[in-house]
Design an enzyme around this catalytic site. Sequence first.
Site, PDB file in Angstrom:
ATOM      1  N   ARG A 160      51.255  68.315  22.267  1.00  0.00           N
ATOM      2  CA  ARG A 160      50.451  68.221  23.489  1.00  0.00           C
ATOM      3  C   ARG A 160      51.105  68.979  24.633  1.00  0.00           C
ATOM      4  O   ARG A 160      51.025  68.587  25.799  1.00  0.00           O
ATOM      5  CB  ARG A 160      50.193  66.769  23.893  1.00  0.00           C
ATOM      6  N   ASP A 213      49.202  64.507  28.505  1.00  0.00           N
ATOM      7  CA  ASP A 213      48.725  65.667  27.740  1.00  0.00           C
ATOM      8  C   ASP A 213      48.908  66.892  28.627  1.00  0.00           C
ATOM      9  O   ASP A 213      48.184  67.068  29.616  1.00  0.00           O
ATOM     10  CB  ASP A 213      47.254  65.485  27.362  1.00  0.00           C
ATOM     11  N   ARG A 236      48.643  70.092  27.752  1.00  0.00           N
ATOM     12  CA  ARG A 236      48.049  71.305  27.201  1.00  0.00           C
ATOM     13  C   ARG A 236      47.126  71.996  28.203  1.00  0.00           C
ATOM     14  O   ARG A 236      46.531  71.358  29.055  1.00  0.00           O
ATOM     15  CB  ARG A 236      47.269  70.981  25.921  1.00  0.00           C
TER      16      ARG A 236
END
Length: 214
Positions: A102, A134, A136
């Site tokens: 992630r 997260d 990303r």
Amino acid sequence: MQDNAASPALVDYVTSCTLPTPWAQFTLHAFVEHATGKEHLAMTLGDLSTGEPALARIHSECLTGDVMFSQRCDCGAQLETALQRIAEEGRGILLYLRQEGRGIGLVNKIRAYRLQEAGADTVEANLQLGFQADARSYELVLPMLEQFGIDAVRLMTNNPRKIAALGKFGIKVAERVPLLVNRNAYNNNYLNTKEAKLGHMMTAADEAAPVSEA
């Protein structure tokens, strides 16, 4: 396929080759991200220039799941299922983004696994390490899809953040195709945490539901 990506400051298309797999012979395309030097991939099958939404998967790298067959997540099973579905349809694209764990990297993911073994869930472990739940980013998706002239997809995902990101970048998600695979005793808590804390859509009730134009 277009000669140049529309956002050259983000990523460069480099080269392509054929890639035979157990499901179909795909074409593998290599990209290099300017900011990090990371190498990202696209796997394509069939004619993507028809204007019809392409069956698509945005897959973030998971070495432990994709390569080492880890049952702690559903990543490897999602990767294989997505490629199989594209092969069955005869047309589609899978983007393989190098954002392990992630977005926190492989070593930190293993650190997070250690914290999970001590009782933390996946979100708590990332936060304890000083990262976002997260981390990303999906900004590379736009120039990578533009490389193939794709502006609309049928997205294989359970993650609402991916749908929102594509909408933000002007890519139409004509349909969300659920990807519910490989729930097991080792990843049950992981999948429940995805649903409870990250908003992932982990039930089949809205399978193949169209995405709102809102």
